[in-house]
Design an enzyme around this catalytic site. Structure first.
Site, PDB file in Angstrom:
ATOM      1  N   GLU A 363       0.834  -1.221   0.000  1.00  0.00           N
ATOM      2  CA  GLU A 363       0.000   0.000   0.000  1.00  0.00           C
ATOM      3  C   GLU A 363       0.864   1.265   0.000  1.00  0.00           C
ATOM      4  O   GLU A 363       0.540   2.273   0.628  1.00  0.00           O
ATOM      5  CB  GLU A 363      -1.042  -0.034   1.112  1.00  0.00           C
ATOM      6  CG  GLU A 363      -1.984  -1.227   0.913  1.00  0.00           C
ATOM      7  CD  GLU A 363      -3.340  -1.110   1.540  1.00  0.00           C
ATOM      8  OE1 GLU A 363      -3.769   0.005   1.855  1.00  0.00           O
ATOM      9  OE2 GLU A 363      -3.983  -2.155   1.705  1.00  0.00           O
TER      10      GLU A 363
HETATM   11  N1  CAA Z   1      -4.484  11.005  -3.158  1.00  0.00           N
HETATM   12  C1  CAA Z   1      -5.277  11.459  -4.157  1.00  0.00           C
HETATM   13  N2  CAA Z   1      -4.806  11.727  -5.383  1.00  0.00           N
HETATM   14  C2  CAA Z   1      -3.509  11.515  -5.607  1.00  0.00           C
HETATM   15  C3  CAA Z   1      -2.639  11.029  -4.614  1.00  0.00           C
HETATM   16  C4  CAA Z   1      -3.181  10.770  -3.338  1.00  0.00           C
HETATM   17  N3  CAA Z   1      -2.449  10.299  -2.322  1.00  0.00           N
HETATM   18  N4  CAA Z   1      -1.400  10.905  -5.137  1.00  0.00           N
HETATM   19  C5  CAA Z   1      -1.500  11.302  -6.410  1.00  0.00           C
HETATM   20  N5  CAA Z   1      -2.765  11.655  -6.689  1.00  0.00           N
HETATM   21  C6  CAA Z   1      -3.305  12.161  -7.965  1.00  0.00           C
HETATM   22  C7  CAA Z   1      -2.636  13.471  -8.367  1.00  0.00           C
HETATM   23  O1  CAA Z   1      -3.334  14.567  -7.832  1.00  0.00           O
HETATM   24  C8  CAA Z   1      -2.718  13.397  -9.868  1.00  0.00           C
HETATM   25  O2  CAA Z   1      -4.046  13.730 -10.280  1.00  0.00           O
HETATM   26  P1  CAA Z   1      -4.311  14.925 -11.351  1.00  0.00           P
HETATM   27  O3  CAA Z   1      -3.510  14.606 -12.557  1.00  0.00           O
HETATM   28  O4  CAA Z   1      -5.788  14.910 -11.555  1.00  0.00           O
HETATM   29  O5  CAA Z   1      -3.825  16.138 -10.673  1.00  0.00           O
HETATM   30  C9  CAA Z   1      -2.572  11.921 -10.154  1.00  0.00           C
HETATM   31  O6  CAA Z   1      -2.937  11.241  -8.979  1.00  0.00           O
HETATM   32  C10 CAA Z   1      -1.163  11.523 -10.558  1.00  0.00           C
HETATM   33  O7  CAA Z   1      -0.316  11.951  -9.539  1.00  0.00           O
HETATM   34  P2  CAA Z   1       1.168  12.394  -9.823  1.00  0.00           P
HETATM   35  O8  CAA Z   1       1.228  13.265 -11.038  1.00  0.00           O
HETATM   36  O9  CAA Z   1       1.668  12.928  -8.541  1.00  0.00           O
HETATM   37  O10 CAA Z   1       1.821  10.987 -10.218  1.00  0.00           O
HETATM   38  P3  CAA Z   1       3.242  10.416  -9.878  1.00  0.00           P
HETATM   39  O11 CAA Z   1       3.441   9.287 -10.826  1.00  0.00           O
HETATM   40  O12 CAA Z   1       4.252  11.491  -9.800  1.00  0.00           O
HETATM   41  O13 CAA Z   1       3.064   9.843  -8.380  1.00  0.00           O
HETATM   42  C11 CAA Z   1       2.333   8.163  -6.818  1.00  0.00           C
HETATM   43  C12 CAA Z   1       2.035   8.955  -8.085  1.00  0.00           C
HETATM   44  C13 CAA Z   1       1.878   8.991  -5.627  1.00  0.00           C
HETATM   45  C14 CAA Z   1       3.790   7.787  -6.674  1.00  0.00           C
HETATM   46  C15 CAA Z   1       1.464   6.891  -6.959  1.00  0.00           C
HETATM   47  O14 CAA Z   1       1.875   6.173  -8.114  1.00  0.00           O
HETATM   48  C16 CAA Z   1       1.520   5.986  -5.764  1.00  0.00           C
HETATM   49  O15 CAA Z   1       0.811   6.205  -4.784  1.00  0.00           O
HETATM   50  N6  CAA Z   1       2.311   4.896  -5.822  1.00  0.00           N
HETATM   51  C17 CAA Z   1       2.278   3.832  -4.835  1.00  0.00           C
HETATM   52  C18 CAA Z   1       1.290   2.792  -5.249  1.00  0.00           C
HETATM   53  C19 CAA Z   1       0.839   1.929  -4.118  1.00  0.00           C
HETATM   54  O16 CAA Z   1       0.548   2.365  -3.027  1.00  0.00           O
HETATM   55  N7  CAA Z   1       0.690   0.642  -4.424  1.00  0.00           N
HETATM   56  C20 CAA Z   1       0.174  -0.283  -3.487  1.00  0.00           C
HETATM   57  C21 CAA Z   1      -0.419  -1.447  -4.211  1.00  0.00           C
HETATM   58  S1  CAA Z   1      -1.913  -2.008  -3.512  1.00  0.00           S
HETATM   59  C22 CAA Z   1      -1.483  -3.023  -2.242  1.00  0.00           C
HETATM   60  O17 CAA Z   1      -0.366  -3.085  -1.782  1.00  0.00           O
HETATM   61  C23 CAA Z   1      -2.650  -3.744  -1.684  1.00  0.00           C
HETATM   62  C24 CAA Z   1      -2.317  -4.978  -0.974  1.00  0.00           C
HETATM   63  O18 CAA Z   1      -2.207  -6.023  -1.560  1.00  0.00           O
HETATM   64  C25 CAA Z   1      -2.189  -4.964   0.481  1.00  0.00           C
END
Ligand code: CAA
Length: 379
Positions: A363
């Protein structure tokens, strides 16, 4: 500020504690060894309402707040973190996501059964080349008019084989980047959908983690969650709350290890006295208790903010970042307090140490939590 739990919260805590002690503790080592969760325990989790805690009663859920949910996850994680991850994914990534972003038809068809624990859900975002870089989805959902044609592979999916319903993120408009991603509800058994190999994991071994393959799977349009292209927002929004669940899991793992170490330190004697009377051990336990309490405050604060409808993205990321580090550290210290006994399975702390590690990874890794926090600081 009120640091006391309400009567309702205390009741949830007691119910989760009783369930963990009476139902989960017997057999927890065997389940870890066998890498298998007992279906009758899954049924008990559902019957006791732990699989749809925050879902509105209208859809068969418990209608509880996030604080209650965090408390239950904490108690269950003290004993069995495999049980709590099954619970966490079903509650916060699947049920919460469906209730918040799904339409009435989807809620009637899926949420009601998921909330009751009749079926289990999985959240499918990660791919072989899209873990932290989640916008880089290679799974494709091609728009074919009244259905999507789904092709691709998902990795490390919790509840991968136990689940019957899968929320799958897939790219429909690659030229739009993350704004072209959709979230589709896919059912097990649909043609072209297969469950791949089960991962042989370091920790949370009784929960099943699989890769999933989609080959020309036809997903009806009515199974898309939200408007066209909402998928990435759905995933991020859902993960923000999910991180409170994983933070609570980390807190529970840490607290479980601490409680075992505290009890052991009073029983075990060396140099003619219980080891608790040695200052080296006292200091370890004092540090553990202090950091665990700090983690608990962060977790409850994030949960409370969410319940009050306030901004909680930063608080959830901070809670997960800190609690997962405390879990890794405190479980390692608990093994150290146990000495040689800590290194063998019978004493439970080695399992908790192995279970703790994943909380710094899934996550959103600790590094991603720092990125989320840093971005929030600038807002
Ligand atoms: N909340 C809401 N919106 C968000 C956000 C958040 N925390 N983080 C990013 N966004 C939105 C941004 O506002 C943007 O939207 P707009 O284009 O409309 O403005 C969009 O998402 C893209 O964001 P970025 O341009 O910032 O994208 P990025 O590539 O630079 O970064 C990231 C994105 C935050 C790194 C994201 O890819 C991320 O959270 N990565 C981690 C993924 C993760 O948590 N994976 C877990 C897998 S599920 C799991 O583990 C379940 C399980 O089995 C237990």
């Amino acid at each position: 500020m009120d640091f006391n739990l309400s009567e309702e919260h205390e009741a949830v805590q007691q119910a989760a504690r009783d369930f963990a002690q009476n139902d989960l503790l017997p057999g927890v080592i065997e389940r870890d060894n066998a890498q298998k969760f007992d279906p009758t325990l899954l049924q008990r989790l559902g019957d006791l309402g732990f699989l749809g805690m925050m879902v509105s009663p209208e859809y068969g859920g418990g209608g509880m707040d996030t604080v209650s949910y965090a408390i239950a996850i904490e108690e269950i994680s003290k004993i069995d973190a495999s049980a709590s991850v099954i619970m966490s994914v079903n509650n916060s990534l699947v049920c919460w996501g469906l209730e918040k972003y799904g339409n009435e038809d989807q809620k009637q068809r899926y949420l009601t059964r998921l909330a009751a624990g009749e079926i289990i859900g999985a959240f499918c975002l990660s791919e072989p080349e899209a873990g932290s870089d989640a916008t880089s989805q290679h799974t494709i959902a091609e728009d074919k008019g009244d259905y999507y044609l789904l092709n691709g592979t998902k990795n490390w999916i919790t509840n991968g084989n136990t689940a019957s319903v899968y929320l799958v993120m897939a790219q429909t408009y690659p030229e739009k980047g993350h704004r072209g991603i959709n979230c589709l509800i896919v059912e097990k058994g649909w043609e072209g959908f297969s469950v791949g190999k089960k991962e042989d994991k370091m920790g949370i071994r009784a929960s099943d983690t699989h890769s999933l393959m989609f080959s020309d799977v036809k997903v009806p349009k009515e199974n898309r969650i939200g408007e066209d292209g909402l998928g990435f927002k759905f995933a991020m929004g859902t993960l923000n709350g999910g991180r409170i669940g994983i933070a609570a899991q980390a807190l529970g793992i840490a607290a479980g290890a601490y409680e075992l170490a505290l009890a052991y330190a009073q029983e075990r004697k060396s140099f003619g006295k219980p080891i608790f009377e040695h200052q080296a051990v006292q200091f370890k336990l004092a540090d553990m208790a202090t950091r665990i309490e700090a983690a608990r405050l962060l977790v409850y604060k994030a949960a409370r903010l969410k319940d009050e409808g306030k901004e909680y993205v930063k608080a959830a990321a901070m809670a997960k970042l800190y609690a997962s580090d405390v879990a890794m550290w405190a479980t390692t210290e608990a093994v150290q307090v146990h000495g040689g006994y800590g290194y063998v399975k019978e004493y439970h702390v080695e399992r908790l140490m192995r279970d703790a590690k994943i909380t710094q990874i899934y996550e959103g890794t600790s590094e991603i939590q720092k990125l989320v926090i840093a971005r929030e600081l600038l807002k």
